[in-house]
Write a protein that holds these residues in place. Structure first.
Motif, mmCIF file in Angstrom:
data_model
loop_
_atom_site.group_PDB
_atom_site.id
_atom_site.type_symbol
_atom_site.label_atom_id
_atom_site.label_comp_id
_atom_site.label_asym_id
_atom_site.label_seq_id
_atom_site.Cartn_x
_atom_site.Cartn_y
_atom_site.Cartn_z
ATOM 1 N N VAL A 136 17.923 -47.953 -4.095
ATOM 2 C CA VAL A 136 18.714 -48.360 -3.044
ATOM 3 C C VAL A 136 18.742 -49.526 -2.817
ATOM 4 C CG1 VAL A 136 19.974 -47.671 -1.651
ATOM 5 C CG2 VAL A 136 19.424 -45.963 -3.026
ATOM 6 N N ILE A 137 17.038 -49.816 -1.735
ATOM 7 C CA ILE A 137 16.636 -51.270 -1.206
ATOM 8 C C ILE A 137 17.090 -52.093 -2.483
ATOM 9 C CG2 ILE A 137 14.949 -52.103 -0.185
ATOM 10 C CD1 ILE A 137 14.550 -49.459 0.897
ATOM 11 N N SER A 138 16.543 -52.097 -3.817
ATOM 12 C CA SER A 138 15.970 -53.007 -4.378
ATOM 13 C C SER A 138 17.212 -53.467 -5.802
ATOM 14 C CB SER A 138 15.069 -52.716 -5.890
ATOM 15 O OG SER A 138 15.875 -51.318 -6.696
ATOM 16 N N GLY A 139 18.255 -52.818 -5.339
ATOM 17 C CA GLY A 139 19.970 -52.606 -5.593
ATOM 18 C C GLY A 139 20.061 -51.724 -7.236
ATOM 19 N N ASN A 140 18.710 -51.738 -7.605
ATOM 20 C CA ASN A 140 19.563 -51.087 -9.132
ATOM 21 C C ASN A 140 20.859 -50.178 -9.342
ATOM 22 O OD1 ASN A 140 19.827 -47.949 -10.460
ATOM 23 N ND2 ASN A 140 17.492 -49.060 -11.324
ATOM 24 N N PRO A 141 21.285 -51.105 -10.681
ATOM 25 C CA PRO A 141 22.298 -50.984 -10.954
ATOM 26 C C PRO A 141 23.119 -49.619 -11.110
ATOM 27 C CG PRO A 141 21.585 -52.498 -12.289
ATOM 28 C CD PRO A 141 20.730 -51.795 -11.318
ATOM 29 N N ARG A 142 22.339 -48.570 -11.958
ATOM 30 C CA ARG A 142 22.771 -47.116 -11.892
ATOM 31 C C ARG A 142 22.859 -46.187 -10.606
ATOM 32 N NH1 ARG A 142 24.673 -44.926 -16.830
ATOM 33 N NH2 ARG A 142 23.786 -42.795 -16.868
ATOM 34 N N SER A 148 11.940 -47.996 8.175
ATOM 35 C CA SER A 148 11.529 -48.643 8.730
ATOM 36 C C SER A 148 11.463 -50.086 8.809
ATOM 37 C CB SER A 148 10.274 -48.809 10.399
ATOM 38 O OG SER A 148 9.334 -49.522 8.256
ATOM 39 N N GLY A 149 11.853 -50.535 9.547
ATOM 40 C CA GLY A 149 11.796 -52.510 9.290
ATOM 41 C C GLY A 149 12.697 -53.091 8.902
ATOM 42 N N ASN A 150 12.676 -53.308 7.925
ATOM 43 C CA ASN A 150 13.715 -54.861 6.804
ATOM 44 C C ASN A 150 14.098 -53.760 5.650
ATOM 45 O OD1 ASN A 150 13.948 -56.901 8.384
ATOM 46 N ND2 ASN A 150 12.629 -58.331 7.253
ATOM 47 N N ALA A 151 13.337 -52.711 5.271
ATOM 48 C CA ALA A 151 13.506 -52.013 4.053
ATOM 49 C C ALA A 151 14.930 -51.071 4.917
ATOM 50 C CB ALA A 151 12.713 -51.290 3.452
ATOM 51 N N TYR A 209 18.928 -49.786 3.331
ATOM 52 C CA TYR A 209 18.515 -48.846 3.074
ATOM 53 C C TYR A 209 20.327 -48.419 3.261
ATOM 54 C CZ TYR A 209 18.369 -43.640 1.941
ATOM 55 O OH TYR A 209 18.046 -42.271 1.034
ATOM 56 N N ARG A 210 20.118 -48.622 5.211
ATOM 57 C CA ARG A 210 22.028 -48.167 5.380
ATOM 58 C C ARG A 210 22.848 -49.352 5.248
ATOM 59 N NH1 ARG A 210 25.989 -47.437 6.243
ATOM 60 N NH2 ARG A 210 27.126 -46.779 8.640
ATOM 61 N N LEU A 211 22.353 -50.612 4.821
ATOM 62 C CA LEU A 211 23.620 -51.565 3.816
ATOM 63 C C LEU A 211 24.516 -51.027 2.757
ATOM 64 C CD1 LEU A 211 24.928 -54.554 4.207
ATOM 65 C CD2 LEU A 211 22.707 -54.853 2.641
ATOM 66 N N ALA A 212 23.656 -50.484 2.696
ATOM 67 C CA ALA A 212 24.079 -49.734 0.909
ATOM 68 C C ALA A 212 24.980 -48.920 0.633
ATOM 69 C CB ALA A 212 22.947 -50.326 -0.083
ATOM 70 N N GLY A 213 25.337 -48.699 2.014
ATOM 71 C CA GLY A 213 26.608 -47.490 2.458
ATOM 72 C C GLY A 213 25.232 -46.209 2.973
ATOM 73 N N ILE A 214 24.173 -45.791 3.053
ATOM 74 C CA ILE A 214 23.328 -44.881 3.455
ATOM 75 C C ILE A 214 23.933 -44.014 4.844
ATOM 76 C CG2 ILE A 214 21.656 -43.728 3.585
ATOM 77 C CD1 ILE A 214 22.267 -44.634 0.769
ATOM 78 N N GLU A 254 14.561 -45.102 15.167
ATOM 79 C CA GLU A 254 15.072 -46.483 14.459
ATOM 80 C C GLU A 254 15.887 -46.363 13.686
ATOM 81 O OE1 GLU A 254 12.591 -49.927 11.228
ATOM 82 O OE2 GLU A 254 11.436 -48.369 12.383
ATOM 83 N N LYS A 255 15.821 -45.082 13.401
ATOM 84 C CA LYS A 255 16.986 -44.399 12.393
ATOM 85 C C LYS A 255 18.390 -44.690 12.621
ATOM 86 C CE LYS A 255 14.356 -42.745 9.206
ATOM 87 N NZ LYS A 255 13.531 -41.487 7.713
ATOM 88 N N LEU A 256 18.348 -44.278 14.520
ATOM 89 C CA LEU A 256 19.403 -43.772 15.476
ATOM 90 C C LEU A 256 19.947 -45.496 15.972
ATOM 91 C CD1 LEU A 256 19.221 -41.405 17.835
ATOM 92 C CD2 LEU A 256 20.987 -41.820 16.366
ATOM 93 N N ARG A 257 18.896 -46.495 15.968
ATOM 94 C CA ARG A 257 19.226 -47.536 16.297
ATOM 95 C C ARG A 257 19.876 -48.901 14.931
ATOM 96 N NH1 ARG A 257 13.783 -49.261 19.933
ATOM 97 N NH2 ARG A 257 14.031 -48.196 22.205
ATOM 98 N N SER A 258 19.317 -48.074 13.652
ATOM 99 C CA SER A 258 20.234 -49.040 12.806
ATOM 100 C C SER A 258 21.359 -48.749 12.675
ATOM 101 C CB SER A 258 19.005 -48.404 11.370
ATOM 102 O OG SER A 258 19.202 -46.721 10.744
ATOM 103 N N GLY A 259 22.369 -47.343 12.683
ATOM 104 C CA GLY A 259 22.967 -46.547 12.388
ATOM 105 C C GLY A 259 23.466 -45.897 11.651
#
Length: 566
Positions: free
Chosen positions: A179-185, A208-211, A215-220, A234-239
């Motif tokens: 997810v984090i690396s943007g794997n096409p599959r 945690s952190g930028n990773a 992960y959240r940005l990808a739609g999780i 931290e996960k709550l704060r990330s959405g």
């Protein structure tokens, strides 16, 4: 489901008080999940629907004075396969405990049997006592480090299930690095389910952190892997929604709840789940009800705890008619003598007060033969599980009460250049059992503590190869041979003979026997495991089943060998 004009007219007449309801619960105290109040009132039911709260009369009236009434509870994330029961039998256990709906991720079965397994489970859960909603497995296989039965569950395979009425979205995305690396599959799968109609479940232990932001940005949208309050915060704060897990193998509720209460943050985006929980524990202490009870005792306000076990999960997954005791909602209700205990004295499902006949009925359907013949292991020669000695071998270190492990570098004993297991350092082995490679691997294991025998199981997340551990090769191989003979299950071997076995022939994961028989057999095996050195209160089968799960840090073993997990 849309109502006919006549049906709507009848419900409205009862709601107005012009006609009698089918059932009225009189004078109980309702847990109101909208206002966070406790309100004394009548509840009117017509068919499977709650039509009103207030003052009502009914054809049948149940005296609920002095009792508390709450919505049926919902498990936000669980794997039915881990119960070891077929869905119909499992549903009886769950409803007795007050759980009227579950969000199930069947990736265990799909790893073994692919689309045939998913087709069976969708059919088998159509008419059981609980509502069973399905998340389509996202990560089959869970990694490239082991060998599963079905190969890859591809986006093309997923498409045929997307519009099933009980499919809610994409199951826990365990391949977080992809997810984090943007794997096409993986991106293709996320794009398929990335809309308001579906949810995408997460799985990111220690994220945690930028990773975590990526992960959240990808739609999780959620994660059930938090083990500390700090991680959950931290996960709550990330959405991310935080699913607070309390199962048989991972008991994270106390640490997470204490941490979040200490931080004085809102719990409105937190829900309860079990992930994996054996029925013996469910019958003894409850299911989501146990989460509610424990949370209240830790200081969560009672109504908030019930919200976390019902309404908040229903709202998150878009179950618009579930999770509340209010007009227009499904009549899925639990009645309790004590609010803080969350133990149902009665359960109403779809407007019916469940009784003995409902729990005695048969809800399971026949299992296809191919799904009962999934164990294919040939060569069980001792040299296949030999471990060469090094100056300091990599040792898998178990952490009590956690799914996490630690990678140890320790000097271990041996002979002629090979490791000889003992009570301190057991040997853990994995045998590929799907007939695809025939591979096997072994490693030293610390913290399991078996003496004079071995344990083996075909329940081994997520590829579900055979995994075994013991203090001598002979008993290890004997237990594995027993698993092969049963076509899946649990086995104990001591002194060269089988001292306990539990057949699990469906996918190599589930029994075809009633709950009571499974529990009785398992109870005897747990006592035998204690005799062999396993600490009382530890389920060695569940513990062992996670030692091949390469999506949880920090060291695992698969049929391909030792894997260090970042």
């Amino acid at each position: 489901m849309p109502l006919s004009a006549d049906a709507r007219a009848r419900l409205l007449a009862v709601a107005r008080g012009d006609e009698k309801a089918d059932i009225v619960l009189k004078g109980g105290t309702v847990v109101n999940v909208f206002s966070s109040e406790l309100i004394k009132t009548d509840i009117a039911l017509c068919g499977s629907t709650i039509v009103g709260l207030g003052s009502y009369s009914g054809k049948v009236e149940l005296d609920c004075r002095g009792k508390y009434i709450a919505p049926g509870l919902i498990d936000a994330h669980m794997h039915m396969e881990s119960s070891m029961l077929l869905p119909g039998e499992l549903s009886k256990v769950l409803v007795r405990a007050g759980t009227t709906a579950i969000i199930a991720d069947p990736h265990e079965a799909v790893n073994v049997g692919g689309t045939e397994a998913l087709d069976y489970l969708l059919e088998a859960t159509e008419h059981v006592l609980t509502d069973v909603y399905i998340m389509i497995p996202s990560s089959v296989p869970a990694s490239d480090s082991d060998t599963n039965g079905c190969g890859e569950f591809t986006p093309a395979m997923m498409k045929r299930y997307m519009h099933h009425p009980r499919v809610l979205g994409l199951g826990e995305v365990m391949r977080y690095a992809d997810v984090i690396s943007g794997n096409p599959r993986m991106s293709e799968k996320l794009n398929m389910f990335g809309g308001r109609e579906y949810r995408i479940d997460g799985h990111y232990p220690g994220g945690s952190g930028n990773a975590l932001q990526a992960y959240r940005l990808a739609g999780i949208e959620d994660c059930h892997e938090s083990t500390t309050g700090k991680e959950a915060l931290e996960k709550l704060r990330s959405g991310l929604a935080v699913f607070i897990r309390e199962g048989s193998g991972a008991k994270n509720l106390e640490a997470v709840v204490k941490g979040l209460l200490s931080a004085r943050v809102s719990l409105d985006n937190c829900m309860f789940c079990t992930d994996d929980k054996h029925t013996a524990e469910i019958r003894k202490e409850g299911h989501i009800s146990a989460c509610v009870r424990k949370a209240i005792r830790l200081g969560v306000p009672p109504v908030q705890a019930y919200r976390m076990g019902s309404w908040q999960t229903a709202r998150f997954y878009g179950l618009r008619e579930s999770g509340a005791v209010a007009a227009g909602f499904k009549a899925d209700i639990i009645v309790m003598n004590k609010l803080d205990d969350a133990e149902p004295s009665a359960v109403i499902k779809n407007g019916m007060l469940l009784a003995g006949d409902d729990y005695a009925a048969e809800y399971d359907i026949p299992v296809p033969p191919a799904l009962r013949s999934t164990v294919h292991v040939e060569n069980l020669a001792p040299e296949r599980i030999s471990v060469q000695l090094e100056d300091r071998n990599r040792v898998i270190g178990m952490i009590p009460g956690q799914l996490l492990t630690e990678c140890l570098r320790e000097k271990i004993s041996g002979r002629d250049g090979y490791f000889i297991p003992d009570g301190k350092y057991n040997k853990i082995c994995v045998f590929e059992r799907h007939g695809r490679t025939g591979a096997a691997a072994a490693a030293p294991l610390k913290g399991f503590g078996i003496r004079g025998g071995a344990i083996a199981t075909s329940v081994s997340h997520d590829a579900h190869n055979i995994i075994a551990a013991g203090d001598n090769d002979a008993d290890i191989l004997n237990a594995v041979a027993c698993i092969r003979e049963m076509q899946g299950g649990y086995a104990l071997s001591a002194g060269g003979r089988i001292t306990g076995k539990l057949p699990l022939p469906v996918f190599g994961l589930m029994s075809m026997q009633p709950c009571t028989e499974v529990e009785e057999t398992l109870a005897g095996m747990l006592k035998e495991a204690e005799r062999l050195g396993v600490k009382k209160g530890i389920d060695p089968f569940i513990t062992l089943s996670f030692m091949a799960l390469t999506v949880i840090p920090s060291i695992r073993i698969t049929d391909k060998g030792i894997v260090e997990v970042p």
